[in-house]
Design a protein around this motif. Sequence first.
Motif, PDB file in Angstrom:
ATOM      1  N   ILE A   1       0.846  -1.199   0.000  1.00 42.74           N
ATOM      2  CA  ILE A   1       0.000   0.000   0.000  1.00 42.74           C
ATOM      3  C   ILE A   1       0.883   1.251   0.000  1.00 42.74           C
ATOM      4  CG2 ILE A   1      -1.607   1.372   1.391  1.00 42.74           C
ATOM      5  CD1 ILE A   1      -2.888  -1.310   2.256  1.00 42.74           C
ATOM      6  N   LYS A   2       1.943   1.232   0.807  1.00 50.34           N
ATOM      7  CA  LYS A   2       2.864   2.372   0.864  1.00 50.34           C
ATOM      8  C   LYS A   2       3.549   2.612  -0.473  1.00 50.34           C
ATOM      9  CE  LYS A   2       4.004   2.033   5.807  1.00 50.34           C
ATOM     10  NZ  LYS A   2       5.081   1.721   6.783  1.00 50.34           N
ATOM     11  N   SER A   3       3.919   1.520  -1.143  1.00 48.14           N
ATOM     12  CA  SER A   3       4.611   1.653  -2.425  1.00 48.14           C
ATOM     13  C   SER A   3       3.656   1.722  -3.615  1.00 48.14           C
ATOM     14  CB  SER A   3       5.585   0.479  -2.622  1.00 48.14           C
ATOM     15  OG  SER A   3       4.897  -0.755  -2.546  1.00 48.14           O
ATOM     16  N   LYS A   4       2.334   1.752  -3.340  1.00 46.75           N
ATOM     17  CA  LYS A   4       1.283   1.904  -4.357  1.00 46.75           C
ATOM     18  C   LYS A   4       1.357   0.817  -5.438  1.00 46.75           C
ATOM     19  CE  LYS A   4       1.102   6.893  -3.606  1.00 46.75           C
ATOM     20  NZ  LYS A   4       1.181   8.233  -4.210  1.00 46.75           N
ATOM     21  N   GLU A   5       1.425  -0.431  -4.970  1.00 48.91           N
ATOM     22  CA  GLU A   5       1.559  -1.558  -5.901  1.00 48.91           C
ATOM     23  C   GLU A   5       0.343  -2.473  -5.920  1.00 48.91           C
ATOM     24  OE1 GLU A   5       5.295  -3.712  -6.211  1.00 48.91           O
ATOM     25  OE2 GLU A   5       6.168  -2.336  -4.749  1.00 48.91           O
ATOM     26  N   VAL A   6      -0.722  -2.098  -5.244  1.00 46.06           N
ATOM     27  CA  VAL A   6      -1.884  -2.989  -5.184  1.00 46.06           C
ATOM     28  C   VAL A   6      -3.123  -2.283  -5.742  1.00 46.06           C
ATOM     29  CG1 VAL A   6      -1.093  -4.393  -3.261  1.00 46.06           C
ATOM     30  CG2 VAL A   6      -2.277  -2.244  -2.795  1.00 46.06           C
ATOM     31  N   VAL A   7      -4.128  -3.073  -6.105  1.00 45.91           N
ATOM     32  CA  VAL A   7      -5.369  -2.499  -6.628  1.00 45.91           C
ATOM     33  C   VAL A   7      -6.112  -1.788  -5.498  1.00 45.91           C
ATOM     34  CG1 VAL A   7      -5.597  -4.184  -8.468  1.00 45.91           C
ATOM     35  CG2 VAL A   7      -6.576  -4.700  -6.229  1.00 45.91           C
TER      36      VAL A   7
END
Length: 525
Positions: free
Chosen positions: A330-336
Motif C-alpha cells: 500500500i505504501k509503495s502503491k503496488e496494489v489495486v
Amino acid sequence: MPKQLSQKQSSPKKLGFMSCILVVIGSCIGAGIFFKNASILGNAWGSIVLTIICWLVAATGILCISLALVELISGCKGTSNLGIGYWVKTFNNRYLYKSCRNFMVYIYNPILIISIAYYFFQAIFTAFFPCFSFFVPWWLLALLALILITWCFFVSGLSTRAFNIQNWIVMCLKFIPLVFAILIGFIFIYFNHGIVDGNSAWINGNHTPANKLLSNFSPVLGVIASIPAIMFAFNGFYYPANMTSQMNEPKKLPKIMIIGIILVTIIYILISVSICLCSKSGDIQGLQSWLDEHKVGFLYSLMYVLISIGLLSVINGTTVGYVNIAQELIKSKEVVFNERFDKLSNKIHNKPLPGACYGFIFTFIFFIICTLIGCFFANSDGIPTPSGKFGGFDTNSTGLLSFVDLISNWDVMFVICFIGVAILGGMINRKTNKVKVTKNKMFLPTAIVSVTFVGISLLYMVVAQFVDLGIVAVANKNIWNMNAENSNQWNIDLITQILGIVMLLIYSGVAFIPSLISEKSIKQA
C-alpha cells in the motif's frame, strides 16, 4: 562515558547459536503433520519404510533450499516485509516479481489463513465431539472459521502488543502435542507387550493401492506425490533465512539451518512412525478406539485441544505476515484500490490497520468462494457429489474439509516454486554479478539441487492432475451413472481431479495474467 554506556545498553540483544536453532525449529514445526501424515502414508503405499524415505527426500530438498537462500538474503539490502517477493524482486525480472506479488497477496496468504482456520475448528470439534466431528454442518464450521479470521486480522491491525502476547502463549503450548505424538506409539507397543498388532499401519499397510492413480504406479512417483503434503508440514522453514541481522554470528547461519532442519525432520519421522504403530490410517483419529479401550479417552480430546493451539500459532504468524506485506505494498502503491487504503494510512499512524483491512477483504472474498465450492460438493452422507444440498444440519462438512486439503497442497507448491525461481535468479547472478552478494561455496550445489527438486515436484503435480483425470474417467465404464454399483468412489475421484485442475488454472490466472497485461501496457506506453 555515561552516554556511551547508555547507548550500549539500549542496543538490541542478538540471538546466540542455540537460540537461532530454536527459531528454525519453531518456524518449521506446526500442526501440519497431524493433518497430512495420512495422505503421506497413502502415497507411500501404506509402507512405513517408504513413508520415512518420503520425509528424508523432502527434508533434503528443503535443507538445500534453505542453504541456497543464505546467499540470496545477503544481496537483499535493508529490510522489507515482502518476504519471498523481495527475493524475486532482487534476483528476477519485473514480470516474475509482479506474478509473485499477486500470488502472495491474492492467493497464498488468504488460502493458507482459510485452510488453517478450518483445520483449527476441525481439531476443536474432534476434541469435544469425537463421534460427530465429521457431521458438523458446513455453515457452522464456516461461521466459526470466519469469526476466527476476523479476530486475527483485528488484533494484527490494531495492537502489536496484543498479538505478541497471544502468539507467545500459543507458541509455548504447541510443542506439547508433538511430545505426546512421539511417545504414544511406543506406549502402545509397551501395553501390547512389544507386539505390533492388526490396528497398526505397520502391519496393515495397503501395499497394493486401491485406486491406480499415477502415484500408485511406482514407489518413486509415490515419494514425489508426497512432497506437497510434507512441504505443508514444514511450511515456514524459509523464515529464519532473514535473521542474519539479529544473530551474534551471521556466518554460522548455514550450520544453524542444517542442525535445525535435521532436528525437525527427526521429530517428524518419530511422530509419523509413532502414529503409524497404533493407527491403520496413519492419523491421530486412529488412536481413539485404543485410548478408549484403556480408559484414557480424555487424552484423545486433550491431544486435539493442543493441536488446535498449535494451529492458532500458525494462523497468528501468517496473518501478521500478510498484514505486513499488504501494508508495504500500500505504501509503495503496488496494489489495486491503493488510493482508498492510502488515505486510511494517512489518518492512522504507527498501526498497520490499512494492511489488515486490505488483507481481510481479499481473504473474505476467497473464503466465500472456497466455502461455497467445498460445501456444494458435499451431500448429507459426506460424499462429494454435485447433488449436495445447502443449508441444513444434514449437510455436513466432510466435502468442505476435503476441498481445503486439495487447495492447501497447491497453495504451498506454488510458493515453493517462486522460491525456486528466486534461487534460479541467484544462479544467473553468479554470471552477471548484477546484485552484490556474499558468495557462499555451498550455494551452487544446493541451488542446483533446489531448482531440480522444485522443478520435478511441480512438473509431477501438473502432469499427475491431468493423467489422474484420464485414469479415473476411463477406469469405470459406469462413471457417469450415479446409481451404478461401486461407482461412488470413482465419481468422488473424478470431481476431485476436476477441482484440482480448476484450482491450478485459477492460481495461475491470478498470478500471471494481470502481470502479463501490465507488462504489455508498459511496453506499449
